[in-house]
Every structure is written in structure tokens, then in C-alpha cells.
Design a protein around this motif. Structure first.
Motif, mmCIF file in Angstrom:
data_model
loop_
_atom_site.group_PDB
_atom_site.id
_atom_site.type_symbol
_atom_site.label_atom_id
_atom_site.label_comp_id
_atom_site.label_asym_id
_atom_site.label_seq_id
_atom_site.Cartn_x
_atom_site.Cartn_y
_atom_site.Cartn_z
ATOM 1 N N LYS A 4 0.816 -1.208 0.000
ATOM 2 C CA LYS A 4 0.000 0.000 0.000
ATOM 3 C C LYS A 4 0.852 1.262 0.000
ATOM 4 C CE LYS A 4 -2.494 0.902 3.735
ATOM 5 N NZ LYS A 4 -3.620 1.035 4.666
ATOM 6 N N THR A 5 1.950 1.261 0.733
ATOM 7 C CA THR A 5 2.814 2.436 0.801
ATOM 8 C C THR A 5 3.455 2.719 -0.555
ATOM 9 O OG1 THR A 5 3.265 1.954 3.118
ATOM 10 C CG2 THR A 5 4.776 3.453 2.012
ATOM 11 N N TYR A 80 -5.618 5.227 -1.616
ATOM 12 C CA TYR A 80 -4.793 4.055 -1.330
ATOM 13 C C TYR A 80 -4.260 4.099 0.094
ATOM 14 C CZ TYR A 80 -4.601 3.072 -6.365
ATOM 15 O OH TYR A 80 -4.902 2.788 -7.669
ATOM 16 N N GLY A 81 -3.772 5.264 0.501
ATOM 17 C CA GLY A 81 -3.176 5.379 1.826
ATOM 18 C C GLY A 81 -4.162 5.197 2.961
ATOM 19 N N PHE A 108 5.379 6.175 6.484
ATOM 20 C CA PHE A 108 5.663 6.535 5.097
ATOM 21 C C PHE A 108 4.370 6.641 4.290
ATOM 22 C CE2 PHE A 108 9.772 4.495 6.246
ATOM 23 C CZ PHE A 108 10.553 5.636 6.130
ATOM 24 N N THR A 109 3.406 5.801 4.621
ATOM 25 C CA THR A 109 2.102 5.883 3.969
ATOM 26 C C THR A 109 1.412 7.190 4.323
ATOM 27 O OG1 THR A 109 1.929 3.500 4.323
ATOM 28 C CG2 THR A 109 -0.027 4.616 3.532
ATOM 29 N N ILE A 110 1.447 7.547 5.605
ATOM 30 C CA ILE A 110 0.830 8.801 6.045
ATOM 31 C C ILE A 110 1.537 9.997 5.400
ATOM 32 C CG2 ILE A 110 0.343 10.242 8.066
ATOM 33 C CD1 ILE A 110 -1.347 7.661 7.773
ATOM 34 N N VAL A 113 0.158 10.414 1.999
ATOM 35 C CA VAL A 113 -1.203 10.956 2.058
ATOM 36 C C VAL A 113 -1.161 12.461 2.332
ATOM 37 C CG1 VAL A 113 -3.347 10.936 3.397
ATOM 38 C CG2 VAL A 113 -2.297 8.789 2.699
ATOM 39 N N VAL A 114 -0.343 12.874 3.275
ATOM 40 C CA VAL A 114 -0.263 14.301 3.637
ATOM 41 C C VAL A 114 0.255 15.117 2.461
ATOM 42 C CG1 VAL A 114 0.953 15.940 5.113
ATOM 43 C CG2 VAL A 114 -0.073 13.906 6.114
ATOM 44 N N LEU A 115 1.335 14.671 1.828
ATOM 45 C CA LEU A 115 1.880 15.413 0.692
ATOM 46 C C LEU A 115 0.923 15.422 -0.495
ATOM 47 C CD1 LEU A 115 5.629 14.366 0.853
ATOM 48 C CD2 LEU A 115 4.631 16.585 1.421
#
Length: 148
Positions: A4-5, A80-81, A108-110, A113-115
Motif C-alpha cells: 500500500k505504501t 490508497y493510503g 511513510f504511507t501517512i 497521504v499528507v503530501l
């Protein structure tokens, strides 16, 4: 096993080229092959602005294609995240257990998502503003021509 990441980062960074689609669905994914078309048209619109200036009507129609493609891919990175591990593994890792490691969320997934949220919304708003501004300036110019 699809991570997922990795999918979120590919969607955020290489989404306009279809990299996340190829990672998740393989090289036979037709939408992955179509994604570079609006990206290339938007880049061509930017090049037209550099060549002909901001008064070029075709450029203000083409540039938003790039912005909307980037924003759509950023939205996919967010989807996805934020997908639950059970849903992720059921969709992309069908043979794995519901709580398998590739479907789990980490920092790293978060980060992706944030970016994606920050840059995707910024690019979307800039694309909309650019389009409407150029459209209304064109309308005002046409009104001036008629009134003279």
C-alpha cells in the motif's frame, strides 16, 4: 504482494505517467496507458505559454489537463493510503490473510497521504483559477472589441 505504501507513493509521484496503475494492475492496464496523454497535453500547453505568451487560447485550455491529472492521481494516493488493510489485501493481495503486512499503514504511507493532500489540492485550485481567469479575461477582451 502489492504494498500500500509503494502504491500511494507511486500514485503521488508518478501517477500522471500511470506508474501506480502498472504497479497494481500490470502493464496491460489500458487506463495506465491513457494517463500520459492529458499529462503530455498539459505540458504542451505550458510550452505554448512559453512560446506565445499567456494570451494563447489553446494554452489556457490545455494547462488544466495537467493539473487535473496530477490532482486525480493525488486523490488516488489518498484513497490508497487511507484504505483499511483488510480491504487493501482483499483487493490487491487476494491470496494473503486480511491483516497481511503489505496492506498495513505506516508513517511513510501517512507521509504520502499528507503530501498528496497538500500538493493535489494546491494544484487543483491553481488549475481552476488559471482556467477561469484566462476565460474571463478573454470574455472581457471580446466585449471590448464589440463595444468599440
Amino acid at each position: 504482494m502489492k504494498n500500500k505504501t509503494v502504491a500511494a507513493w507511486l500514485s503521488f509521484l508518478g501517477g500522471p505517467l500511470g506508474l501506480h496503475r502498472f504497479y497494481l494492475r500490470g502493464m496491460g492496464d489500458w487506463l495506465g496507458w491513457l494517463l500520459p496523454i492529458p499529462t503530455a497535453l498539459g505540458v504542451y500547453g505550458i510550452e505554448r505559454v512559453r512560446m506565445y505568451g499567456v494570451d494563447d487560447g489553446l494554452s489556457w485550455a490545455l494547462i488544466p489537463l495537467l493539473g487535473f491529472t496530477i490532482a486525480g492521481c493525488a486523490l488516488m494516493a489518498i484513497v490508497y493510503g487511507l484504505m483499511t488493510p483488510e480491504k487493501w489485501n482483499a483487493r490487491f493481495n487476494a491470496s494473503a490473510p486480511a491483516d497481511a503486512e503489505p496492506g498495513r499503514t505506516n508513517w511513510f504511507t501517512i507521509g504520502a497521504v499528507v503530501l498528496a493532500l497538500f500538493f493535489g489540492s494546491t494544484i487543483l485550485m491553481a488549475s481552476i483559477v488559471f482556467s477561469f481567469q484566462r476565460y474571463f479575461e478573454h470574455q472581457i477582451e471580446e466585449g471590448r472589441k464589440i463595444s468599440q
